[in-house]
Design a protein around this motif. Structure first.
Motif, PDB file in Angstrom:
ATOM      1  N   GLY A  63       5.001  -5.778   0.166  1.00  0.00           N
ATOM      2  CA  GLY A  63       4.831  -6.018   1.603  1.00  0.00           C
ATOM      3  C   GLY A  63       4.738  -4.775   2.463  1.00  0.00           C
ATOM      4  O   GLY A  63       4.954  -4.837   3.670  1.00  0.00           O
ATOM      5  N   HIS A 101       7.264  -0.022   5.786  1.00  0.00           N
ATOM      6  CA  HIS A 101       7.501  -1.465   5.807  1.00  0.00           C
ATOM      7  C   HIS A 101       7.909  -1.910   7.207  1.00  0.00           C
ATOM      8  O   HIS A 101       8.703  -1.237   7.845  1.00  0.00           O
ATOM      9  CB  HIS A 101       8.611  -1.802   4.811  1.00  0.00           C
ATOM     10  CG  HIS A 101       8.549  -3.221   4.323  1.00  0.00           C
ATOM     11  ND1 HIS A 101       8.888  -4.282   5.116  1.00  0.00           N
ATOM     12  CD2 HIS A 101       8.158  -3.739   3.131  1.00  0.00           C
ATOM     13  CE1 HIS A 101       8.731  -5.402   4.424  1.00  0.00           C
ATOM     14  NE2 HIS A 101       8.275  -5.113   3.209  1.00  0.00           N
ATOM     15  N   GLU A 161      -0.950 -10.419   8.423  1.00  0.00           N
ATOM     16  CA  GLU A 161      -1.491  -9.834   7.201  1.00  0.00           C
ATOM     17  C   GLU A 161      -2.549  -8.787   7.538  1.00  0.00           C
ATOM     18  O   GLU A 161      -2.610  -7.735   6.906  1.00  0.00           O
ATOM     19  CB  GLU A 161      -2.067 -10.963   6.325  1.00  0.00           C
ATOM     20  CG  GLU A 161      -2.349 -10.591   4.894  1.00  0.00           C
ATOM     21  CD  GLU A 161      -1.126 -10.104   4.100  1.00  0.00           C
ATOM     22  OE1 GLU A 161       0.013 -10.137   4.613  1.00  0.00           O
ATOM     23  OE2 GLU A 161      -1.346  -9.652   2.957  1.00  0.00           O
ATOM     24  N   ARG A 204      -0.917  -5.623   8.577  1.00  0.00           N
ATOM     25  CA  ARG A 204      -0.347  -4.898   7.447  1.00  0.00           C
ATOM     26  C   ARG A 204      -1.424  -4.194   6.625  1.00  0.00           C
ATOM     27  O   ARG A 204      -1.276  -3.034   6.250  1.00  0.00           O
ATOM     28  CB  ARG A 204       0.426  -5.881   6.568  1.00  0.00           C
ATOM     29  CG  ARG A 204       1.263  -5.237   5.480  1.00  0.00           C
ATOM     30  CD  ARG A 204       2.105  -6.251   4.768  1.00  0.00           C
ATOM     31  NE  ARG A 204       1.346  -7.037   3.809  1.00  0.00           N
ATOM     32  CZ  ARG A 204       0.922  -6.591   2.631  1.00  0.00           C
ATOM     33  NH1 ARG A 204       1.181  -5.358   2.260  1.00  0.00           N
ATOM     34  NH2 ARG A 204       0.235  -7.366   1.823  1.00  0.00           N
TER      35      ARG A 204
END
Lengths: 183, 388
Positions: free
Chosen positions: A48, A71, B230, B233
């Protein structure tokens, strides 16, 4: 120490080091052989992490590629590094894993002349197509050794004491060591 | 005439157009938005393939104001390089100033005096407000509202006056030095900052009535340019862009630096991920910055503003550091590699606008051309920061 380090890396494929985030800005330094780059990026992606940036630093041993990941929920920067030959600077692109890598890789091509195999749009990004060449490449006599410029506080911790990404990467490193290292 | 010039005259387009043009469809149009388009703020060019009013694909072309800041970093010593930082992002220069001196201080293991930390926080937050105000004015200008930019500039004028007192400039501020700050706050600075807090708080309700609740604005921003977590990220987005997509990530909290942990403030987070959410995040951030400044002024300690015995020409030991701060647009990062000489061996500048813009092609497909203007504006792009 210099040649030892590279020898160890060559044998084991992966070297994980913990660092003090407060003094270095990074939580872990992971050195890998270029062949393992995509696998490492997949692991980091699976945990992640987001891609912070990709950069390069020319050292006397070659081109040191530095991938920074962080992160959103459990912050701690991971500095993934690999070393490639300065004369034949080629490596796989990670744009299929992190699409955002496309621009960072194109920037590295502009500045250092590195070829990223598999980059979906490998054209100049920041410099003109008529650019004078890799502008951040250094002259031979100005190059310094990679290890001389690494933070002093890098330490090896046993995988049991690690948590999160460090444990995953350390586990992966162990696996590679067991499998015989060099590809 | 060069080969490239001939191709342009022959209607084949330049290098980037030729690279972008091949398409399986014959009924579409290739459109260049920029580099001289008012809504691309400076010299950003976006190539679009459009079907009527709808965008099929988009590709930004950047580099028009590329100045090779990283090369300059390898030629100038640490102090000589400081003014460059103000020119990377001219709207929030103090964030870049801080990222660089912070990295150098980390490298040298230097402690900054407490009062200097407070001065840094107060001025950096004032600067954040002026950056957001300019974004607010110009974004609304892009969307067709002319009046707000005049209000925004009236407010910014007050901030420029305040910051000029301490930094000596009105735009490209450079106040922080390795080891502390160049100048101290005087009574007038403190008084004017306190007056500004009151003044600015009285302006927000009007901005809400006049703009934020305005139906015409809502139609241009609500449900436009949705960015998923998403996508944030995968492209490494940060700042208001991720906080508008439901990610509670602020460098001031995630990677605490300076004395931010002594203040109570919220990091506004919205779940929708659209242009409206990004708008609201920035509007609330201005209020939170005022809250931080108010607390910092109350707690302000006396003392020195520079660490003792800071060398005139710093010579950090060999090593590598990464220092990140929260800028107006997101995570501003500086990676410094030193070989022990007075000039950095390598300087890497991590710009938030760069990563934020790189996700534009993935969200532009299928949107209306007019909405692309709204999306680009909602990302709050600073072109010199993207190009560096």
């Amino acid at each position: 120490m210099n040649s030892d380090f590279l020898e160890t890396l060559k044998k084991s494929g992966v070297i994980c080091r913990s660092a003090e985030q407060e003094s270095t800005g990074c939580k872990s330094f992971v050195f890998i052989l270029p062949a393992y780059l995509k696998k490492a990026a997949t692991i980091v992606d699976g945990e992640g992490y987001f891609l912070e940036d990709i950069t390069c630093c020319q050292v006397s041993e070659g081109m040191e590629l530095i991938y920074h990941f962080d992160h959103y929920h459990s912050p701690g920067r991971v500095s993934l590094r690999t070393l490639i030959d300065a004369d034949k600077a080629e490596i796989s692109s990670i744009a299929s894993i992190y699409p955002g890598a496309e621009w960072h890789e194109r920037e590295c091509t502009d500045f250092f002349g590195i070829t990223f195999r598999g980059n979906p749009n490998p054209v100049p990004l920041l410099l003109s197509p008529r650019n004078p060449g890799p502008v951040l490449k250094k002259e031979e006599e100005k190059l310094k050794g990679m290890e001389d410029m690494l933070p002093e506080s890098l330490t090896v911790k046993s995988p049991d004491h690690n948590s999160g990404i460090e444990a995953v990467l350390a586990g992966w490193a162990d696996q590679i060591r067991k499998d015989g290292g060099e590809k | 005439m060069s080969l490239i010039g001939n191709d342009i005259l022959a209607g084949k387009g330049d290098f980037y157009s030729r690279n972008f043009q091949p398409t399986p469809r014959e009924d579409t149009l290739i459109l260049n938005m920029g580099p001289q388009h008012p809504s691309t703020h400076g010299v950003l060019r976006v190539m679009l393939e459009i079907d009527g009013e709808y965008i099929i694909r988009a590709e930004p072309v950047i580099g028009y104001v590329h100045r090779m800041q990283e090369k300059m970093g390898e030629r100038l010593d640490y102090n000589q390089y400081l003014p460059n930082m103000a020119r990377v992002d001219y709207l929030h220069p103090l964030a870049w100033n801080w990222a660089f001196v912070g990295a150098a201080e980390k490298l040298m293991g230097m402690q900054v005096p407490e009062r200097a930390e407070y001065i840094r926080i107060i001025t950096c937050e004032l600067n954040r407000i002026s950056s957001h105000l300019l974004w607010w004015g110009t974004y609304l200008l892009d969307l067709g509202a002319f009046t707000p930019i005049l209000y925004a500039f009236a407010d910014r004028e007050k901030l420029a006056d305040i910051l000029q007192r301490i930094t000596g400039s009105r735009l490209t501020f450079s106040l922080y030095q390795i080891g502390g700050c160049k100048a101290d706050m005087d009574d007038r600075f403190i008084r004017e900052t306190k007056e500004f807090i009151e003044y600015m708080r009285s302006r927000f309700p009007m901005y809400k009535d006049l703009v934020t609740d305005n139906l015409i604005l809502r139609k241009r921003v609500e449900g436009i340019g949705g960015i998923t977590r998403e996508e944030c990220r995968k492209y490494g987005a940060s700042g208001p862009v991720v906080r508008a997509s439901g990610i509670d990530y602020d460098v001031r909290r995630a990677e605490p630096y300076s004395v931010y942990d002594r203040f109570e403030f919220d990091c506004p987070v919205y779940e929708d991920g659209d242009a409206l959410a990004r708008y609201l995040v920035r509007m609330q951030e201005m209020e939170q910055s005022l809250k931080i400044i108010e607390q910092a002024l109350k707690q302000l300690p006396d003392g020195e503003i520079m660490a003792p015995k800071v060398p005139k020409k710093p010579k950090p030991p060999a090593g590598e550091v990464y220092h990140a701060v929260e800028g107006g647009r997101g995570k501003v990062g500086v990676c410094l590699i030193s070989d022990g000489s007075p000039v950095p061996y390598r300087v890497k500048l991590r710009s938030p606008s760069y990563s934020n813009l790189s996700l534009f092609p993935s969200i532009a497909g299928g949107t209306l051309l007019a909405d692309a203007i709204s999306i680009l504006g909602s990302l709050d792009l600073i072109v010199p920061e993207i190009d560096r």
